[in-house]
Design an enzyme around this catalytic site. Structure first.
Site, short mmCIF file in Angstrom:
data_model
loop_
_atom_site.label_atom_id
_atom_site.label_comp_id
_atom_site.label_asym_id
_atom_site.label_seq_id
_atom_site.Cartn_x
_atom_site.Cartn_y
_atom_site.Cartn_z
CE LYS A 236 49.12 84.71 72.96
NZ LYS A 236 48.54 86.03 72.64
CD GLU B 234 41.21 80.27 69.52
OE1 GLU B 234 41.36 79.22 68.88
OE2 GLU B 234 41.31 81.40 68.99
CG HIS C 241 44.09 84.46 66.58
ND1 HIS C 241 44.51 83.25 66.09
CD2 HIS C 241 44.56 85.39 65.71
CE1 HIS C 241 45.20 83.42 64.98
NE2 HIS C 241 45.26 84.72 64.74
NE ARG D 174 44.12 84.92 80.17
CZ ARG D 174 45.30 85.50 80.38
NH1 ARG D 174 45.80 86.34 79.48
NH2 ARG D 174 45.97 85.26 81.48
#
Length: 506
Positions: A297, A89, A87, A93
């Protein structure tokens, strides 16, 4: 200092100019999600200026990711050479961790351009005081943050839910864990869900009920919020009506599954279908995944930081996000706050320096051009299915090989025969991030290592019958000892499958 629209525009421009065509959605047939980390820095003049005028800053994208996919449990590999969760995001990160590793290399080499300054203890570094980081996502994170009420007159998906209404969880929403499977159902014009949306009755004002996946009841049942950490105000009277008097007909649904062994959704008709505040696992096509939702998360990063356990050895303080900006999409300010901050308030017994952060949360009015909503609008009545893009793009502000395009967890184009080889590893996979960490260690003399690493080496050597194998690999790969207390204290937001958590902190 900056606005949500400025952050969104900067990220969209970076996506268009710095990311390759490879890995991007096929026009009018595919869509994707975008996420990024933006570095905000006070200008030199502003740092010296003590006036009360507007704060001047420079903004720079330091990591970016696209993607919508997540592999199933059966495809996971103990070697750590596959991306379990792609994904956007998560990709952003991990790309940010590459950037931090590079910046630590610069700091260790005493380069002035590093974002880090020497800390107060041997071998430790701290972030420069004139810097902060903003996280951007083109869409509401899947999971608890995406549990959003649907009003009967709303022309979603791009209108934010009003602040006053969203604070009343009369709608027991479940995470809009937008799993690729659920997204496909909504995007495919010939799917049963899409057909249902087209056939839904219209209100007197002429607008259709938006995306109601379950029964619509005029008086939705009160939500079951027993498993949520909500305030007394949020648990107050449930009426099923918005402040404007509009009927709440449903909530955004998801195929995401609640964590095994924990509380589940009520699955009542209409708005009471989901329960808020729960941990959820991203769904897979047939094969259950072990990846937590992006809401979970982000909540974890808001307590433990974005750096990961290995990099924490070199840092005096965690690297926290100062703000989260969401692009134009279905959105609820209160759902975002609940998911990232509110439900974590009971986390305690954390080591010094760790804690739940009051991260600023904002939404932009700018729509991502490759989002499902935007592509659907352009596609109009064109034939063919609209599907999520199968590739994920990673970009980091590093000098060597900043780009990484993957599919199914491996570099795009990898064959079955190639799996296991060095060239079949994403640069942000667990094993490659660990190799980067080892390179960082090799560039620093052992007498300048932080005390925590020296302790791990002693433990590793004492436990080994072969002293020549004094690598920290065994100790670090198993887990960082000093941060086990952090993971234990964060148990209710922890990975639901602890045996897979061995390297997940990278």
């Amino acid at each position: 200092m900056w606005t949500a629209d400025e952050i969104a525009q900067l990220c969209y421009e970076h996506y268009g100019s710095r990311l390759p065509k490879q890995g991007k959605p096929e026009p009018n047939r595919e869509w994707t999600l975008l996420a990024a980390v933006v570095k905000i820095q006070l200008t030199a003049d502003q740092a010296c200026d003590r006036s009360d005028g507007p704060v001047q800053v420079t903004k720079e994208v330091v990591s970016m990711g696209t993607g919508t996919k997540c592999i199933g449990q059966s495809k996971m590999r103990k070697s750590g050479d596959i991306l379990n969760d792609s994904h956007a995001e998560v990709i952003a990160r991990r790309s940010f961790q590459r950037y931090l590793l590079h910046q630590l290399h610069l700091a260790a080499a005493l380069k002035e351009e590093s974002i880090f300054l020497p800390g107060s203890q041997r071998g430790l570094w701290k972030l420069r005081p004139d810097l902060l980081f903003v996280f951007f996502s083109s869409h509401t994170p899947c999971g608890d943050a995406s549990i959003i009420p649907m009003l009967e007159f709303e022309d979603q998906p791009c209108c934010p839910v009003s602040r006053d209404w969203a604070s009343n969880p009369s709608v027991e929403t479940s995470d809009n864990l937008e799993a690729p499977e659920d997204k496909r159902k909504c995007e495919d014009p010939e799917s049963p869900v899409a057909k249902k949306m087209r056939l839904e009755p219209r209100t007197p004002g002429g607008t259709a009920h938006r995306q109601s996946f379950g029964s619509q009841e005029k008086g939705p049942n009160p939500p079951n919020v027993s498993g949520s950490n909500l305030t007394a105000e949020e648990l107050a009277s449930v009426t099923g009506m918005s402040p404007s008097g509009a009927q709440v007909v449903d909530v955004y649904r998801t195929g995401a599954k609640c964590v095994p062994g924990e509380a589940g959704d009520s699955r009542k008709p209409g708005a009471a279908y989901h329960q808020v505040g729960l941990l959820r696992v991203k769904p897979g096509r047939g094969d259950r995944t072990c990846s937590m939702s992006c809401s979970d998360k982000l909540a974890r990063w808001n307590i433990l930081g974005c750096q990961g356990a290995l990099l924490m050895h070199f840092l005096e303080e965690p690297i926290y996000l100062s703000a989260v900006v969401i692009g134009k999409c279905p959105y609820s300010q209160e759902a975002m706050r609940r998911a990232l901050i509110g439900r974590c308030q009971n986390v305690s017994a954390l080591p010094e320096g760790f804690g739940v952060q009051e991260v600023k949360i904002q939404q932009s009015d700018l729509l991502f051009g490759q989002s499902r909503c935007a592509v659907q609008t352009r596609k109009a009545d064109s034939p063919g299915r609209l599907v999520p893009c199968g590739a994920a793009i990673s970009w980091s502000a590093v000098p060597e090989q900043p780009l990484d395009v993957t599919a199914n967890g491996f570099p795009q184009g990898t064959t079955k025969k190639g799996i296991g080889r060095l060239q079949a590893r994403s640069r942000i996979s667990k094993v490659e991030l660990f190799r980067s960490f080892q390179k960082l260690l090799s560039s620093i003399s052992e007498d300048k290592w932080p005390d925590s690493l020296s302790l791990l080496i002693q433990i590793s050597r004492a436990a080994s019958n072969k002293p020549e194998r004094s690598s920290i690999e065994g100790a670090c790969w198993a887990n960082d000892l000093e941060l086990r207390a952090v993971h234990q204290a964060f148990a209710h937001m922890h990975h639901p499958f602890p045996h897979l958590e061995a390297a997940a902190c990278l």
